[in-house]
Design a protein around this motif. Structure first.
Motif, PDB file in Angstrom:
ATOM      1  N   GLY A  82       0.811  -1.213   0.000  1.00  0.00           N
ATOM      2  CA  GLY A  82       0.000   0.000   0.000  1.00  0.00           C
ATOM      3  C   GLY A  82       0.841   1.259   0.000  1.00  0.00           C
ATOM      4  N   ILE A  83       1.960   1.263   0.742  1.00  0.00           N
ATOM      5  CA  ILE A  83       2.849   2.431   0.766  1.00  0.00           C
ATOM      6  C   ILE A  83       3.410   2.696  -0.620  1.00  0.00           C
ATOM      7  N   TYR A  84       3.883   1.655  -1.270  1.00  0.00           N
ATOM      8  CA  TYR A  84       4.478   1.812  -2.601  1.00  0.00           C
ATOM      9  C   TYR A  84       3.428   2.254  -3.618  1.00  0.00           C
ATOM     10  N   THR A  85       2.227   1.666  -3.549  1.00  0.00           N
ATOM     11  CA  THR A  85       1.160   2.041  -4.479  1.00  0.00           C
ATOM     12  C   THR A  85       0.734   3.485  -4.275  1.00  0.00           C
TER      13      THR A  85
ATOM     14  N   TRP B 176       2.496   5.913  -3.029  1.00  0.00           N
ATOM     15  CA  TRP B 176       3.570   6.845  -3.344  1.00  0.00           C
ATOM     16  C   TRP B 176       3.761   7.009  -4.853  1.00  0.00           C
ATOM     17  N   PHE B 177       3.770   5.900  -5.582  1.00  0.00           N
ATOM     18  CA  PHE B 177       4.098   5.942  -7.001  1.00  0.00           C
ATOM     19  C   PHE B 177       2.869   5.905  -7.906  1.00  0.00           C
ATOM     20  N   SER B 178       2.009   4.923  -7.701  1.00  0.00           N
ATOM     21  CA  SER B 178       0.879   4.761  -8.616  1.00  0.00           C
ATOM     22  C   SER B 178      -0.163   5.859  -8.442  1.00  0.00           C
ATOM     23  N   LEU B 179      -0.447   6.241  -7.187  1.00  0.00           N
ATOM     24  CA  LEU B 179      -1.490   7.234  -6.921  1.00  0.00           C
ATOM     25  C   LEU B 179      -0.931   8.624  -6.653  1.00  0.00           C
ATOM     26  N   ALA B 180       0.398   8.751  -6.513  1.00  0.00           N
ATOM     27  CA  ALA B 180       1.041  10.033  -6.217  1.00  0.00           C
ATOM     28  C   ALA B 180       0.431  10.686  -4.983  1.00  0.00           C
ATOM     29  N   ASP B 181       0.049   9.884  -4.007  1.00  0.00           N
ATOM     30  CA  ASP B 181      -0.576  10.360  -2.776  1.00  0.00           C
ATOM     31  C   ASP B 181       0.458  10.299  -1.655  1.00  0.00           C
ATOM     32  N   ARG B 182       1.206  11.382  -1.472  1.00  0.00           N
ATOM     33  CA  ARG B 182       2.260  11.383  -0.462  1.00  0.00           C
ATOM     34  C   ARG B 182       1.682  11.286   0.945  1.00  0.00           C
ATOM     35  N   ALA B 183       0.571  11.981   1.197  1.00  0.00           N
ATOM     36  CA  ALA B 183      -0.029  11.939   2.527  1.00  0.00           C
ATOM     37  C   ALA B 183      -0.532  10.537   2.848  1.00  0.00           C
ATOM     38  N   GLY B 184      -1.175   9.893   1.873  1.00  0.00           N
ATOM     39  CA  GLY B 184      -1.656   8.535   2.093  1.00  0.00           C
ATOM     40  C   GLY B 184      -0.522   7.567   2.372  1.00  0.00           C
ATOM     41  N   ALA B 185       0.592   7.709   1.625  1.00  0.00           N
ATOM     42  CA  ALA B 185       1.743   6.848   1.853  1.00  0.00           C
ATOM     43  C   ALA B 185       2.320   7.069   3.254  1.00  0.00           C
ATOM     44  N   ALA B 186       2.383   8.321   3.685  1.00  0.00           N
ATOM     45  CA  ALA B 186       2.908   8.612   5.023  1.00  0.00           C
ATOM     46  C   ALA B 186       2.004   8.044   6.110  1.00  0.00           C
ATOM     47  N   GLN B 187       0.679   8.126   5.905  1.00  0.00           N
ATOM     48  CA  GLN B 187      -0.243   7.606   6.916  1.00  0.00           C
ATOM     49  C   GLN B 187      -0.208   6.081   6.977  1.00  0.00           C
ATOM     50  N   LEU B 188      -0.069   5.446   5.827  1.00  0.00           N
ATOM     51  CA  LEU B 188       0.111   3.996   5.835  1.00  0.00           C
ATOM     52  C   LEU B 188       1.441   3.625   6.480  1.00  0.00           C
TER      53      LEU B 188
ATOM     54  N   GLY C 226      15.995   0.888  14.367  1.00  0.00           N
ATOM     55  CA  GLY C 226      15.893   0.862  12.910  1.00  0.00           C
ATOM     56  C   GLY C 226      15.548  -0.496  12.365  1.00  0.00           C
ATOM     57  N   TYR C 227      16.003  -1.566  13.035  1.00  0.00           N
ATOM     58  CA  TYR C 227      15.718  -2.902  12.515  1.00  0.00           C
ATOM     59  C   TYR C 227      14.245  -3.245  12.637  1.00  0.00           C
ATOM     60  N   ALA C 228      13.542  -2.595  13.578  1.00  0.00           N
ATOM     61  CA  ALA C 228      12.113  -2.843  13.740  1.00  0.00           C
ATOM     62  C   ALA C 228      11.275  -2.030  12.764  1.00  0.00           C
ATOM     63  N   VAL C 229      11.910  -1.134  12.000  1.00  0.00           N
ATOM     64  CA  VAL C 229      11.182  -0.265  11.074  1.00  0.00           C
ATOM     65  C   VAL C 229      11.349  -0.800   9.656  1.00  0.00           C
ATOM     66  N   PRO C 230      10.273  -1.102   8.945  1.00  0.00           N
ATOM     67  CA  PRO C 230      10.383  -1.603   7.564  1.00  0.00           C
ATOM     68  C   PRO C 230      11.070  -0.601   6.645  1.00  0.00           C
ATOM     69  N   GLY C 231      11.689  -1.134   5.593  1.00  0.00           N
ATOM     70  CA  GLY C 231      12.422  -0.284   4.666  1.00  0.00           C
ATOM     71  C   GLY C 231      11.555   0.767   3.994  1.00  0.00           C
ATOM     72  N   GLY C 232      10.303   0.425   3.673  1.00  0.00           N
ATOM     73  CA  GLY C 232       9.415   1.396   3.055  1.00  0.00           C
ATOM     74  C   GLY C 232       9.112   2.573   3.964  1.00  0.00           C
ATOM     75  N   VAL C 233       8.990   2.326   5.263  1.00  0.00           N
ATOM     76  CA  VAL C 233       8.740   3.397   6.225  1.00  0.00           C
ATOM     77  C   VAL C 233       9.967   4.303   6.327  1.00  0.00           C
ATOM     78  N   ILE C 234      11.152   3.713   6.383  1.00  0.00           N
ATOM     79  CA  ILE C 234      12.377   4.507   6.445  1.00  0.00           C
ATOM     80  C   ILE C 234      12.514   5.363   5.192  1.00  0.00           C
TER      81      ILE C 234
ATOM     82  N   LEU D  23      14.826  -4.492  -1.012  1.00  0.00           N
ATOM     83  CA  LEU D  23      14.039  -4.089  -2.176  1.00  0.00           C
ATOM     84  C   LEU D  23      13.169  -2.851  -1.957  1.00  0.00           C
ATOM     85  N   PRO D  24      12.286  -2.779  -0.931  1.00  0.00           N
ATOM     86  CA  PRO D  24      11.331  -1.666  -0.876  1.00  0.00           C
ATOM     87  C   PRO D  24      11.975  -0.295  -0.786  1.00  0.00           C
TER      88      PRO D  24
END
Length: 520
Positions: A202-205, A207-219, A348-356, A463-464
């Motif tokens: 959902g974060i990747y979608t 951010w890139f597909s929907l260009a919704d930065r706020a939505g990506a940050a909230q996810l 940092g290890y507990a935080v997923p790469g997409g969140v970072i 990858l993410p």
């Protein structure tokens, strides 16, 4: 973390309401299902095989004890590519089944590999070694006195295991399961390839597909909260429990010799994860790679290899340097500040790469845009994307993500350096930095090389964050494999996947050597 929270709060309630009404419940439910499935799978396979190879004797135990670590070399998304190629509808298994029986596509039922169950299975196969390694070490370190006492009081071998050995190994097993769960919620390549909607996809979608930065940050904030909640719950579940050896003398556990069907069952139980998690996927990937007509020596692929090696090397060196700074500062200035710094570094290890990636890209993109606007207004010069358009933001993300691994390896080696060595060096006129350079670093060379290798391989497989942060025309082997797999060119994806696997085998071989040497 601060950037993710601020970006999520500035997104407004409309985006939140839309997410809650549409995708958020589905993301949460699917992620929770994956977490539960992988936690149970890694617990059963990891703890079960660890108990068999340490507490029993059966044919093949010596080599299976080492081989059970091998699936750790696989990124989960590479395993997904291999099994999709074989088990999907056009794959060799279903094609052969239709040719032999004459059935049509609608005449039979076959398990769908592109599903939540398939993703959970792939993640379980590559993550159970976390539980296996920690559980095996815990079983080997236990004194046999409590186990023998349980047997003398009438417990069977299995009963003594359930009532004595397993509870004593609980902290180690829980730690391994927690590592597996953290990797599960951080995974993007596997769930994206299988079309499973999770927070990571959902974060990747957004951010890139929907260009919704706020939505990506909230996810990203939801996923961050979920990851930290898991860590807190695991810590709270231990309560005030303490685990001590039974008696002052350490008596090694004597493995029970299995015979007949019990020995065959134990051999099969330990061989099956190795077969499905390593041997079979390697054969499949090699077969795919031979028929792919991909050339690793052409200019395009050498660029992928160069980018991957450069990124992994620089990230490993920077991360190790940060680990040395934090670890040595904690040793020289023990106190609340230094321990707090080390604690934050491990988060940092507990935080997923997409969140970072989101947490770094939001503030630095704002800085780049502000600087560019200022330079245009004052000097009519465009600075472009100085930070977000470079490799260094990726290096920063990987340092945050993998600093805990490097810090753990460094502190493990540092614990062998006696405090008297520091005092002797200082009395001979050495400064703190001189003590680090002339005393600590030469002694800690094996630990430093291990930390360097672990981070190097982790960056090669990541990858993410790479997908979100990479500059234009800067693709790595992981990105190339994911792109080819996304285009359903699985045979082509096998070639970069095999290179990633070959690199991933390096630290696994080191671990296997330690497993083989440290018995008892």
């Amino acid at each position: 973390m601060v950037a993710v929270v601020l970006a999520a709060l500035t997104g407004g309630t409309e985006t939140v309401q839309h997410l809650v009404a549409t995708v958020l419940p589905g993301y949460a439910l699917t992620t929770l299902k994956l977490v539960i499935s992988v936690a149970l799978g890694t617990l059963v396979i990891g703890a079960g095989t660890a108990w068999l190879v340490t507490m029993t004797q059966f044919p093949g135990r010596r080599w299976l004890e080492v081989a059970l670590v091998l699936p750790l070399a696989f990124p989960a998304y590479v395993l997904a590519y291999a099994y999709t190629f074989v088990l999907d509808h056009p794959g060799i298994v279903q094609s052969t089944l239709r040719d032999v029986t004459g059935w049509g596509p609608r005449d039979y039922w076959f398990p769908e590999i592109r599903s939540e169950g398939g993703a959970a299975l792939m993640l379980t196969f590559v993550l159970y070694p976390y539980v296996y390694l920690l559980a095996r070490a815990a079983f080997l370190q236990q004194s046999g006195t409590a186990f023998v006492a349980a047997r003398m009081l009438g417990r069977t071998h299995l009963g003594a295991f359930w009532s004595v050995s397993l509870p004593m190994a609980r902290p180690a097993i829980a730690g391994g399961v927690l590592l597996a769960v953290m990797e599960t919620i951080a995974d993007y390549g596997t769930v994206a390839h299988f079309g499973v909607p999770t927070f990571a996809t959902g974060i990747y979608t957004s951010w890139f597909s929907l260009a919704d930065r706020a939505g990506a940050a909230q996810l990203a904030l939801c996923l961050l909260s979920f990851a930290l909640l898991l860590a807190v719950l695991e810590r709270q579940s231990r309560g005030e429990a303490r685990y001590h050896g039974a008696g002052r003398r350490h008596m090694s556990l004597q493995p029970e010799r299995l015979t007949g069907w019990r020995a065959a069952a134990a051999s099969m139980a330990c061989a099956l994860p190795v077969l499905l998690g390593f041997a079979l996927p390697v054969v499949i990937l090699v077969t795919m790679g031979i028929g792919s007509e991909q050339d690793l020596l052409n200019r395009r692929y050498t660029g992928f290899v160069r980018n991957s090696l450069t990124l992994a090397s620089v990230s490993a060196v920077v991360t190790l340097a940060a680990a040395i700074c934090i670890g040595f500062y904690q040793r020289m200035r023990p106190g609340r500040r230094s321990f707090g710094a080390a604690y934050v570094a491990r988060l940092g290890y507990a935080v997923p790469g997409g969140v970072i990636a989101v947490g770094l890209l939001v503030p630095f993109a704002a800085f780049d845009n502000a600087l560019d606007s200022f330079m245009r207004a004052r000097f009519d010069i465009s600075t472009g994307l100085l930070i977000t358009g470079s490799m260094w933001l990726m290096v920063a993300a990987f340092m945050v993500r993998f600093l805990a691994a490097a810090l753990g390896a460094y502190e493990g080696g540092q614990s062998t350096v006696h405090a008297n060595m520091d005092a002797a060096a200082r009395s001979l006129g050495q400064s703190p930095l001189g003590t680090l350079r002339k005393v600590h670093l030469p002694i800690l060379t094996p630990s430093l090389l291990t930390a360097l290798l672990i981070v190097f391989v982790d960056v090669m497989k990541e990858l993410p964050a790479t997908l979100i942060l990479r500059p234009f025309n800067f693709d790595t082997l992981a990105v190339q494999a994911f792109r080819l797999a996304s285009d359903e060119r699985l045979e082509g994806a096998a070639v970069p996947s095999l290179v990633i696997l070959a690199v991933g085998l390096l630290p696994v071989i080191l671990i296997c050597r330690q497993v083989g040497r440290r018995r008892g």
